[in-house]
Design a protein around this motif. Structure first.
Motif, PDB file in Angstrom:
ATOM      1  N   SER A 377     -10.878   1.263   4.818  1.00 30.06           N
ATOM      2  CA  SER A 377     -11.499   1.342   6.142  1.00 30.06           C
ATOM      3  C   SER A 377     -10.540   1.003   7.280  1.00 30.06           C
ATOM      4  CB  SER A 377     -12.712   0.396   6.222  1.00 30.06           C
ATOM      5  OG  SER A 377     -13.687   0.719   5.262  1.00 30.06           O
ATOM      6  N   VAL A 378      -9.603   0.130   7.008  1.00 31.29           N
ATOM      7  CA  VAL A 378      -8.753  -0.424   8.056  1.00 31.29           C
ATOM      8  C   VAL A 378      -7.295  -0.033   7.831  1.00 31.29           C
ATOM      9  CG1 VAL A 378      -7.902  -2.565   9.115  1.00 31.29           C
ATOM     10  CG2 VAL A 378     -10.311  -2.371   8.431  1.00 31.29           C
ATOM     11  N   ALA A 379      -6.677   0.512   8.868  1.00 28.64           N
ATOM     12  CA  ALA A 379      -5.232   0.706   8.865  1.00 28.64           C
ATOM     13  C   ALA A 379      -4.616  -0.593   9.351  1.00 28.64           C
ATOM     14  CB  ALA A 379      -4.830   1.861   9.771  1.00 28.64           C
ATOM     15  N   CYS A 380      -3.823  -1.231   8.508  1.00 26.27           N
ATOM     16  CA  CYS A 380      -3.222  -2.514   8.852  1.00 26.27           C
ATOM     17  C   CYS A 380      -1.755  -2.501   8.446  1.00 26.27           C
ATOM     18  CB  CYS A 380      -3.953  -3.658   8.152  1.00 26.27           C
ATOM     19  SG  CYS A 380      -3.182  -5.287   8.413  1.00 26.27           S
ATOM     20  N   PHE A 381      -0.911  -2.950   9.349  1.00 27.74           N
ATOM     21  CA  PHE A 381       0.504  -3.063   9.008  1.00 27.74           C
ATOM     22  C   PHE A 381       1.117  -4.203   9.788  1.00 27.74           C
ATOM     23  CE2 PHE A 381       0.347  -0.217  12.645  1.00 27.74           C
ATOM     24  CZ  PHE A 381       1.414  -0.620  13.436  1.00 27.74           C
ATOM     25  N   THR A 382       2.243  -4.682   9.278  1.00 24.94           N
ATOM     26  CA  THR A 382       3.038  -5.666   9.994  1.00 24.94           C
ATOM     27  C   THR A 382       4.437  -5.122  10.202  1.00 24.94           C
ATOM     28  OG1 THR A 382       3.784  -6.785   7.974  1.00 24.94           O
ATOM     29  CG2 THR A 382       1.771  -7.633   9.024  1.00 24.94           C
ATOM     30  N   ARG A 383       5.082  -5.654  11.226  1.00 24.32           N
ATOM     31  CA  ARG A 383       6.512  -5.496  11.423  1.00 24.32           C
ATOM     32  C   ARG A 383       7.087  -6.906  11.446  1.00 24.32           C
ATOM     33  NH1 ARG A 383       9.263  -0.436  11.345  1.00 24.32           N
ATOM     34  NH2 ARG A 383       7.829   1.165  12.093  1.00 24.32           N
ATOM     35  N   ALA A 384       8.213  -7.103  10.789  1.00 25.09           N
ATOM     36  CA  ALA A 384       8.822  -8.424  10.727  1.00 25.09           C
ATOM     37  C   ALA A 384      10.303  -8.338  11.038  1.00 25.09           C
ATOM     38  CB  ALA A 384       8.620  -9.035   9.343  1.00 25.09           C
ATOM     39  N   ILE A 385      10.794  -9.280  11.855  1.00 29.74           N
ATOM     40  CA  ILE A 385      12.213  -9.350  12.169  1.00 29.74           C
ATOM     41  C   ILE A 385      12.715 -10.749  11.816  1.00 29.74           C
ATOM     42  CG2 ILE A 385      12.087  -7.612  13.986  1.00 29.74           C
ATOM     43  CD1 ILE A 385      12.198  -9.860  16.040  1.00 29.74           C
ATOM     44  N   PRO A 386      14.026 -10.927  11.720  1.00 31.61           N
ATOM     45  CA  PRO A 386      14.572 -12.238  11.354  1.00 31.61           C
ATOM     46  C   PRO A 386      14.062 -13.352  12.257  1.00 31.61           C
ATOM     47  CG  PRO A 386      16.295 -10.585  11.272  1.00 31.61           C
ATOM     48  CD  PRO A 386      15.083  -9.907  11.850  1.00 31.61           C
ATOM     49  N   GLY A 387      13.862 -14.523  11.664  1.00 35.01           N
ATOM     50  CA  GLY A 387      13.352 -15.669  12.399  1.00 35.01           C
ATOM     51  C   GLY A 387      11.865 -15.868  12.211  1.00 35.01           C
ATOM     52  N   GLY A 388      11.232 -15.028  11.379  1.00 26.06           N
ATOM     53  CA  GLY A 388       9.811 -15.190  11.115  1.00 26.06           C
ATOM     54  C   GLY A 388       8.901 -14.643  12.191  1.00 26.06           C
ATOM     55  N   HIS A 389       9.383 -13.689  12.956  1.00 20.82           N
ATOM     56  CA  HIS A 389       8.573 -13.103  14.026  1.00 20.82           C
ATOM     57  C   HIS A 389       7.893 -11.833  13.515  1.00 20.82           C
ATOM     58  CE1 HIS A 389      10.021 -15.758  17.274  1.00 20.82           C
ATOM     59  NE2 HIS A 389      11.068 -15.847  16.471  1.00 20.82           N
ATOM     60  N   TYR A 390       6.592 -11.746  13.777  1.00 18.89           N
ATOM     61  CA  TYR A 390       5.770 -10.686  13.220  1.00 18.89           C
ATOM     62  C   TYR A 390       4.963  -9.973  14.299  1.00 18.89           C
ATOM     63  CZ  TYR A 390       6.420 -12.411   8.414  1.00 18.89           C
ATOM     64  OH  TYR A 390       6.942 -12.777   7.202  1.00 18.89           O
ATOM     65  N   LEU A 391       4.695  -8.708  14.037  1.00 22.55           N
ATOM     66  CA  LEU A 391       3.679  -7.930  14.739  1.00 22.55           C
ATOM     67  C   LEU A 391       2.623  -7.572  13.714  1.00 22.55           C
ATOM     68  CD1 LEU A 391       2.703  -6.195  17.231  1.00 22.55           C
ATOM     69  CD2 LEU A 391       3.971  -4.311  16.189  1.00 22.55           C
ATOM     70  N   LEU A 392       1.353  -7.828  14.029  1.00 23.65           N
ATOM     71  CA  LEU A 392       0.237  -7.523  13.141  1.00 23.65           C
ATOM     72  C   LEU A 392      -0.714  -6.576  13.867  1.00 23.65           C
ATOM     73  CD1 LEU A 392      -1.637  -7.955  10.653  1.00 23.65           C
ATOM     74  CD2 LEU A 392      -2.489 -10.021  11.805  1.00 23.65           C
ATOM     75  N   VAL A 393      -0.934  -5.402  13.291  1.00 21.11           N
ATOM     76  CA  VAL A 393      -1.835  -4.406  13.877  1.00 21.11           C
ATOM     77  C   VAL A 393      -2.922  -4.078  12.870  1.00 21.11           C
ATOM     78  CG1 VAL A 393      -2.033  -2.063  14.821  1.00 21.11           C
ATOM     79  CG2 VAL A 393       0.031  -3.426  15.266  1.00 21.11           C
ATOM     80  N   MET A 394      -4.187  -4.158  13.314  1.00 23.47           N
ATOM     81  CA  MET A 394      -5.339  -3.840  12.474  1.00 23.47           C
ATOM     82  C   MET A 394      -6.264  -2.900  13.244  1.00 23.47           C
ATOM     83  SD  MET A 394      -6.125  -7.676  10.970  1.00 23.47           S
ATOM     84  CE  MET A 394      -5.679  -8.461  12.537  1.00 23.47           C
ATOM     85  N   VAL A 395      -6.616  -1.779  12.638  1.00 17.50           N
ATOM     86  CA  VAL A 395      -7.459  -0.778  13.290  1.00 17.50           C
ATOM     87  C   VAL A 395      -8.569  -0.357  12.335  1.00 17.50           C
ATOM     88  CG1 VAL A 395      -7.548   1.505  14.364  1.00 17.50           C
ATOM     89  CG2 VAL A 395      -5.502   0.081  14.640  1.00 17.50           C
ATOM     90  N   ASN A 396      -9.813  -0.564  12.751  1.00 21.62           N
ATOM     91  CA  ASN A 396     -10.957  -0.074  11.981  1.00 21.62           C
ATOM     92  C   ASN A 396     -11.112   1.411  12.269  1.00 21.62           C
ATOM     93  OD1 ASN A 396     -13.372   0.469  10.718  1.00 21.62           O
ATOM     94  ND2 ASN A 396     -14.594  -0.992  11.906  1.00 21.62           N
ATOM     95  N   THR A 397     -10.928   2.239  11.267  1.00 22.91           N
ATOM     96  CA  THR A 397     -10.967   3.694  11.452  1.00 22.91           C
ATOM     97  C   THR A 397     -12.353   4.273  11.204  1.00 22.91           C
ATOM     98  OG1 THR A 397     -10.352   4.136   9.150  1.00 22.91           O
ATOM     99  CG2 THR A 397      -8.555   3.841  10.736  1.00 22.91           C
TER     100      THR A 397
END
Length: 442
Positions: A377-397
């Motif tokens: 049901s949900v498109a979810c992904f993360t992006r991660a770069i050095p230092g423990g920094h994240y982008l979290l995207v969650m979309v209910n389709t």
């Protein structure tokens, strides 16, 4: 309170009560330098002048420029403004009789200059739409220079690609190429535009594109050139961007019962051919897609369009908003031939402004490692770069409420909601209403 505000409130409330047994310390120090492809932070707005009035369309467009700029638009793409043909015409703006004259129904040359100057004053670059492959049948070149066109054995000028309203130019003829180049340079010199979106780029020789782009950049070194093609050979000609034609149909399938993970895979495959320093155009609607599909149901429901745009933008590339996405209550197919006065929505404009803001704010982290956490049901992904920094995207389709288990790596972490710049704790389970989405970053 609208549904987006309700969603934000519900997430914040849940976060204060959710189990935080997986809580982790996220670093506050700046991220280490990232080694990876450059990503875009530009947003395009495609403006069809015929959607801004039935007469004096350019004045209507100029009146909307403050709203368009406020959406986070960096590049204003204006569809063809040129004098259209009448002989054999079906009403297409891509059927051009005179490449250096203005469609009189749009207004005056002073009106067009005012649009370009006003857009520049608001920090936007302006690109015009250009079709170098063909002309209208009543273009003066037909009678003055018939040898500039493709002809059959009997000397009859041919129509390209099954389009009977236009005549196929042969830009291998040096004089034809020179005339077409001169017409393109006219607008760069006369109105100081910032480049072109080039229609049916595949129908024009690479040598022509390279030559004209070199000459345009001699005038404007920062010119933006967008090729309507999926062929990455056009990057070598000097184009900044090509098309991700699979973006819209893939997202449409996802929002009509398909697998959300397909949206992530499609974007990853599309970006794999993009060299560093270049980009790819991603969108949920452009003029062709909106003309060929029911705009109310292509992404499940009207509420699904912004959610689909989140995936088109946050999965990288250069996102684009098409004039009509910012109008409420539209349904059916939207012919880009038709003149109409659309009632643009400030509410929807604010929705896209917030998404575009998240897109721009996340540029550095979007260069990082992509991980897919999608379910049915949900498109979810993360992006991660050095230092423990994240982008979290969650979309209910889907049109249903769903409870989505967040990635365990981020559960309990304090992150910034990029849609409203508030601080939130990532819950164990995120409750997402129909077509709702979250964009979080630390």
């Amino acid at each position: 309170m609208n549904k987006f505000a309700l969603f934000i409130a519900s997430v914040a409330a849940f976060a204060t009560t959710a189990c935080t047994s997986y809580e982790i310390d996220m670093p506050e120090n700046p991220a280490a330098p990232v080694v990876g492809n450059e990503v875009s932070s530009n947003v395009i707005y495609q403006a069809n002048p015929r959607f801004f009035g039935t007469q004096d369309c350019l004045k209507g467009l100029q009146g909307q420029l403050p709203r368009i700029a406020d959406m986070g638009t960096d590049i204003l793409w204006i569809m063809p403004v040129y004098e259209p043909g009448e002989l054999k015409s079906i009403g297409s703006p891509y059927c051009v009789r005179n490449f250096t004259a203005l469609n009189p129904r749009y207004g005056s040359m002073a009106d067009l200059k005012a649009v370009v100057n006003d857009a520049h004053a608001k920090g936007m670059k302006v690109i015009f739409d250009w079709v170098a492959n063909h002309t209208a049948w009543d273009c003066a070149w037909i009678t003055e220079h018939p040898n500039w066109y493709d002809q059959d054995a009997a000397g009859n000028i041919l129509a390209p690609n099954g389009w009977p309203d236009v005549a196929q130019l042969n830009l291998e003829v040096p004089e034809a190429a020179a005339a077409m180049k001169a017409a393109m340079l006219y607008w760069v010199n006369e109105l100081k535009i910032d480049g072109y979106r080039c229609d049916f780029a595949d129908g024009v020789p690479h040598a022509f594109w390279k030559s004209v782009i070199d000459d345009i950049r001699a005038i404007n070194p920062d010119a933006i050139m967008l090729a309507e093609s999926t062929d990455n050979d056009f990057y070598a000609d000097g184009f900044n961007m090509i098309y991700d034609w699979n973006c819209a149909p893939t997202l449409s399938k996802v929002f009509n019962g398909g697998k959300p993970a397909d949206a992530i895979k499609e974007a990853k495959d599309a970006l794999a051919i993009v060299p560093d320093g270049k980009s790819i155009l991603r969108y949920v609607f452009n003029h062709d897609v909106a003309a060929e599909n029911n705009v109310a149901t292509m992404y499940g429901a009207p509420e699904g369009v912004p959610a689909a745009y989140v995936l088109a933008s946050m999965l990288n590339g250069t996102p684009m908003v098409y004039s009509s996405m910012d109008v409420e209550g539209l349904s059916g197919k939207l012919s880009f031939f038709d003149y109409r006065s659309m009632d643009f929505s400030t509410t929807l404009s604010d929705v896209y402004r917030n998404i575009n803001g998240a897109f721009k704010a996340s540029a550095d982290v979007r260069r990082g490692q992509l991980t897919d956490y999608s379910n049915n049901s949900v498109a979810c992904f993360t992006r991660a770069i050095p230092g423990g920094h994240y982008l979290l995207v969650m979309v209910n389709t889907t049109a249903d409420d769903v409870a989505f288990k967040t990635p365990i790596t981020l559960t309990g972490a304090t992150m910034t909601n990029l849609l409203n710049e508030t601080s939130e704790v990532v819950p164990v389970v995120m409750n997402l209403g129909a077509y709702e989405y979250a964009i979080l970053m630390n």
